[in-house]
Write an enzyme that holds these catalytic residues in place. Structure first.
Site, PDB file in Angstrom:
ATOM      1  N   GLU A 167       0.845  -1.194   0.000  1.00  0.00           N
ATOM      2  CA  GLU A 167       0.000   0.000   0.000  1.00  0.00           C
ATOM      3  C   GLU A 167       0.881   1.245   0.000  1.00  0.00           C
ATOM      4  O   GLU A 167       1.826   1.352   0.790  1.00  0.00           O
ATOM      5  CB  GLU A 167      -0.889   0.038   1.240  1.00  0.00           C
ATOM      6  CG  GLU A 167      -2.100  -0.857   1.171  1.00  0.00           C
ATOM      7  CD  GLU A 167      -3.009  -0.658   2.376  1.00  0.00           C
ATOM      8  OE1 GLU A 167      -2.861   0.360   3.099  1.00  0.00           O
ATOM      9  OE2 GLU A 167      -3.849  -1.531   2.624  1.00  0.00           O
ATOM     10  N   ASP A 183      -6.520   8.558   9.702  1.00  0.00           N
ATOM     11  CA  ASP A 183      -5.176   8.187  10.142  1.00  0.00           C
ATOM     12  C   ASP A 183      -4.822   8.781  11.498  1.00  0.00           C
ATOM     13  O   ASP A 183      -5.196   9.903  11.832  1.00  0.00           O
ATOM     14  CB  ASP A 183      -4.148   8.637   9.092  1.00  0.00           C
ATOM     15  CG  ASP A 183      -4.265   7.839   7.815  1.00  0.00           C
ATOM     16  OD1 ASP A 183      -4.089   6.611   7.892  1.00  0.00           O
ATOM     17  OD2 ASP A 183      -4.542   8.423   6.757  1.00  0.00           O
TER      18      ASP A 183
END
Length: 264
Positions: free
Chosen positions: A45, A56
């Protein structure tokens, strides 16, 4: 069968590490990617830095801040992606990104250049699957055989999981816990059963992410998940060692090798 689908098998869970492109600079990310893939990554990724990464946690937020200290350039991101793909053409690359940079570039143009750079899948945390934009983007991705990977959380209802099936491909990213990305010390209760349910409802491989960081956790989760996704722990290695490229490469390779060897 897509390039991503071909990676999965009944006998082996896939290790999927994540790196934030541009941290601490774009050229170093080629070395980070190479180390992780040599260490055992089956899919990689690549995070596109963004100013408001709502999904995040602090480690990746700081990585994006370091990356955005340089002038942001989608052109550079795509060039670095192509370099990684050239080194390891058999390893599928997946962008994890927010929708705004893609929309600003133009969805059709982005999809075309991303495919030519080696991208095989996209994960977009802030783009719900049941929106006109998602349907439009899915059409562009499907034309180019790029998988559209959706997230399922502990709060996602069975009805919603079933309904995303028509716009999902590659694998499902199962968010193992509430909140944002980041290392956690324990595995959520009922994770095995929940992943089993998602696999039954949607008939795609299910990979677990958010909070996984150790070989012990990876060993356990790999017994029932088709893949194990690790981001913050990888980015912490880069945060602490990225100023010394050779040392960081060795630490990333060792970490990836440890995780991969712990998994089924």
């Amino acid at each position: 069968m897509s390039a991503i689908s071909s990676v999965f098998s009944k006998d082996k869970s896939v290790f999927i590490p994540y790196i934030s492109l541009g941290d601490p600079d774009y050229e170093s990310c080629v070395a980070w990617a190479d180390a992780l893939i040599r260490g055992g990554a089956g899919i990689l990724e690549l995070g596109i830095p963004f100013t408001d990464p709502t999904a995040d946690g602090p480690v990746i937020q700081k990585a994006f801040k370091r990356a955005l200290a340089h002038p942001f350039s989608m052109k550079k991101i795509l060039e670095i992606t192509a370099e990684i793909h050239k080194l390891h053409p058999q390893t599928p690359l997946v962008y994890l990104t927010y929708f705004n940079p893609l929309y600003a570039m133009g969805l059709e143009r982005f999809a075309e250049i991303a495919k030519n750079s080696g991208i095989q899948g996209l994960i977009i945390p802030d783009l719900p699957y049941d929106t006109p934009e998602a349907e439009e983007f899915f059409t562009q991705l499907e034309k180019r055989k790029i998988d559209f990977i959706h997230l399922v959380t502990p709060a996602t209802t069975e009805a919603r999981i079933k309904s995303m099936k028509s716009l999902a491909s590659g694998f499902i990213y199962y968010v193992t816990s509430y909140g944002v990305t980041g290392e956690r010390s324990s595995i959520a209760n009922g994770l095995r059963e929940r992943i089993g349910l998602v696999k039954k409802l949607i008939s795609l491989p299910v990979c677990a992410g958010f909070g996984i960081s150790t070989a012990v956790q990876s060993k356990e989760i790999s017994q029932y998940a088709d893949g194990v996704i690790i981001g913050s722990a990888v980015q912490r290695i880069i945060e602490e060692n990225g100023s010394n490229r050779d040392a960081c490469v060795q630490k990333l390779f060792s970490y990836a090798s440890e995780i991969r060897s712990s998994m089924r």
